[in-house]
Design an enzyme around this catalytic site. Structure first.
Site, PDB file in Angstrom:
ATOM      1  N   LYS A  52       0.860  -1.183   0.000  1.00 52.96           N
ATOM      2  CA  LYS A  52       0.000   0.000   0.000  1.00 52.96           C
ATOM      3  C   LYS A  52       0.897   1.235   0.000  1.00 52.96           C
ATOM      4  O   LYS A  52       1.925   1.259   0.691  1.00 52.96           O
ATOM      5  CB  LYS A  52      -0.891  -0.034   1.246  1.00 52.96           C
ATOM      6  CG  LYS A  52      -1.915   1.088   1.333  1.00 52.96           C
ATOM      7  CD  LYS A  52      -2.838   0.915   2.544  1.00 52.96           C
ATOM      8  CE  LYS A  52      -3.915   1.992   2.610  1.00 52.96           C
ATOM      9  NZ  LYS A  52      -4.825   1.815   3.759  1.00 52.96           N
ATOM     10  N   SER A 127      -9.778   1.876   2.721  1.00 62.30           N
ATOM     11  CA  SER A 127      -8.874   2.668   1.904  1.00 62.30           C
ATOM     12  C   SER A 127      -7.834   1.823   1.165  1.00 62.30           C
ATOM     13  O   SER A 127      -7.215   2.319   0.220  1.00 62.30           O
ATOM     14  CB  SER A 127      -8.158   3.704   2.778  1.00 62.30           C
ATOM     15  OG  SER A 127      -7.338   3.067   3.741  1.00 62.30           O
ATOM     16  N   SER A 151     -10.096  -0.630   6.839  1.00 60.73           N
ATOM     17  CA  SER A 151      -9.488  -0.523   5.504  1.00 60.73           C
ATOM     18  C   SER A 151      -8.769  -1.753   4.983  1.00 60.73           C
ATOM     19  O   SER A 151      -8.379  -1.776   3.815  1.00 60.73           O
ATOM     20  CB  SER A 151      -8.514   0.648   5.478  1.00 60.73           C
ATOM     21  OG  SER A 151      -9.230   1.830   5.350  1.00 60.73           O
TER      22      SER A 151
HETATM   23  N1  GLN Z   1     -13.346   4.189   6.150  1.00 67.45           N
HETATM   24  C1  GLN Z   1     -12.741   4.583   7.382  1.00 67.45           C
HETATM   25  C2  GLN Z   1     -12.280   6.019   7.274  1.00 67.45           C
HETATM   26  O1  GLN Z   1     -12.506   6.605   6.269  1.00 67.45           O
HETATM   27  C3  GLN Z   1     -11.596   3.681   7.720  1.00 67.45           C
HETATM   28  C4  GLN Z   1     -10.416   3.902   6.871  1.00 67.45           C
HETATM   29  C5  GLN Z   1      -9.238   3.118   7.323  1.00 67.45           C
HETATM   30  O2  GLN Z   1      -9.370   2.070   7.967  1.00 67.45           O
HETATM   31  N2  GLN Z   1      -8.065   3.625   7.005  1.00 67.45           N
HETATM   32  O3  GLN Z   1     -11.698   6.569   8.151  1.00 67.45           O
END
Ligand code: GLN
Length: 446
Positions: A52, A127, A151
């Site tokens: 990532k 994400s 995410s």
């Molecule tokens: N969707 C959640 C957010 O927007 C979690 C994102 C994540 O786990 N990085 O914060």
């Protein structure tokens, strides 16, 4: 080379990579061949991995999906990256993601949306959407992700993968660009629990560069994969089977749980009464931490700087105005507000108190059952553009995943079937440092 060729031929359809590290990959592959010949190979020697784009990678652009870091070449490796390098793994490249890991659909990337290989009109989740899409499309055998509120698990569910969010502190955060430091945790995304176990073997461990990394023994996570599940106690939180849940997902999750019963597990209903409060608490705590973490992107030290600033203040304002996307700005504003004098007690402190209640719910339930199971997501992968106009609707995507980040617990998502041709994930939650148990439970189903 085969993977590099596939990426070149196919990734214009998915947009799963931000950077492909051709040269580095071939160098590392060459070194892996030599290491194998010398009889010094580990399980991951020569195995291609995508990272990532939130993990700093020496000499490679590390953007976190943001214009702010579009010109940032990392001068060092994240601990996760160097752990893979030391095992002899091969870095294929850096995957697409929501900007600074803020999002549930990968649509908040400066590099454009990423597409779900199961239906390219749909999102791969986020994400870590690029990591999920790359593995699902066969453009990497496995990838790293990070999970602050879901995410790893949500994109794994949307793309039919196995993803593991370890216990907070299990995997070093050094060199992992910070979003919300008390919640962020790196973990593996792959096809199977066995692949995730091989990856966690190299990812896990204490790190002198991360004071929150845990001094807790690292197991060989592959050793216990085949243990029988007889006597396993599974808790089903009634709050996870509410009316927000798509009924077909509920049916698939129930039938997976039936299979666990056939494997010797017993099932009982449990309650996590504060589940509904996890979204509001998270969306105070995560933006608060983000507003502080992201203050370092000021145009002075590294990253984007606006052109021809008049003075220092003009430089800060225009640099940040130009460098951050709208969701990141929204969260900086929310977080700054929640932390400001006069509002801190009403928002931030209250959210921390709720966080403790959520954690206590889990501790109580996990003193009675070995694992908690339920859906990973309330819906299957949605269409690109479908939820972009309503941030709250997007935030509700995280309803089943957020709470365990607030508690610091480990969780997995594993494939459990298809609804209208789209993958569905089963979520498995365990006690602190119960990664072996989670991987064992996941593996027996696969
Ligand atoms: N969707 C959640 C957010 O927007 C979690 C994102 C994540 O786990 N990085 O914060």
């Amino acid at each position: 080379q085969a993977y590099l060729d596939l990426i070149k031929a196919k990734d214009s359809t998915y947009n799963s990579y931000i950077t492909v590290t051709d040269e580095l990959a071939l160098q590392q592959a060459q070194a892996a061949d030599e290491r194998r010949q010398q009889g010094k190979a580990t399980a991951l020697t020569g195995v291609p991995i995508a990272h990532k784009d939130i993990f700093c990678t020496l000499g490679v652009k590390t953007s976190a999906g943001s214009k702010m870091l579009d010109n940032f070449i990392s001068p060092y490796d994240a601990t996760v990256v160097s752990n893979f390098n030391n095992a002899g793994a091969v870095t294929l490249g850096k995957t697409n993601m929501d900007e600074f890991a803020m999002g549930s659909s990968n649509e908040n990337s400066y590099y454009g949306a990423c597409r779900n290989p199961w239906d390219t009109a749909r999102v791969p989740g986020g994400s870590s959407g690029g990591s999920a899409a790359a593995v699902a499309a066969g453009l990497a055998p496995a990838a790293t992700g990070t999970d602050t509120g879901g995410s790893i698990r949500q994109p794994a569910a949307f793309c039919n993968l196995t993803g593991l969010k370890p216990t907070y502190g299990r995997v070093s955060r050094f060199g992992m660009i910070a979003y919300a430091s008390s919640l962020d945790q790196g973990g593996p995304m792959a096809r199977t629990a066995h692949d995730c176990a091989l990856m966690l073997n190299v990812m896990a461990g204490i790190d002198g560069n991360d004071s929150t990394s845990a001094d807790h023994p690292v197991a060989d996570y592959t050793a216990t994969l085949d243990q029988p599940l007889s006597g396993l106690k599974i808790g089903l939180p009634k709050e996870f089977f509410s009316e927000q849940l798509n009924p077909e997902i509920a049916t698939l999750v129930q039938s997976a749980i039936k299979e666990y019963e056939a494997l010797g597990a017993t099932v009982k209903e449990v309650s996590l009464p504060n589940t509904a409060l996890s979204v509001p608490a998270y969306y105070i705590i995560a933006p608060s931490e983000a507003s502080s973490n992201l203050s370092r992107f000021d145009g002075v030290r590294y990253g984007h700087r606006c052109s021809d600033p008049k003075d220092l203040e003009d430089m800060y304002k225009r640099t940040r105005g130009e460098g951050f996307g709208s969701e990141v700005k929204r969260r900086i504003l929310v977080g700054t507000y929640a932390l400001s004098e006069g509002f801190y007690d009403a928002y931030y402190k209250k959210a921390q108190q709720i966080r403790r209640l959520i954690q206590q719910d889990f501790v109580r339930v996990l003193s009675d059952v070995d694992v908690i199971m339920g859906p990973t997501t309330p819906t299957t992968a949605f269409n690109i553009g479908e939820k972009t106009t309503d941030p709250v609707e997007m935030y509700m995507e995280d309803i089943f995943t957020l709470s365990l980040n607030l508690a610091g617990l480990p969780g997995m998502s594993i494939p459990c079937g298809f609804s209208n041709g789209l993958p569905v994930g089963l979520q498995i939650i365990g006690n602190y440092f119960a990664e072996e148990k989670l991987l064992n439970v996941a593996h027996k189903y696969q």
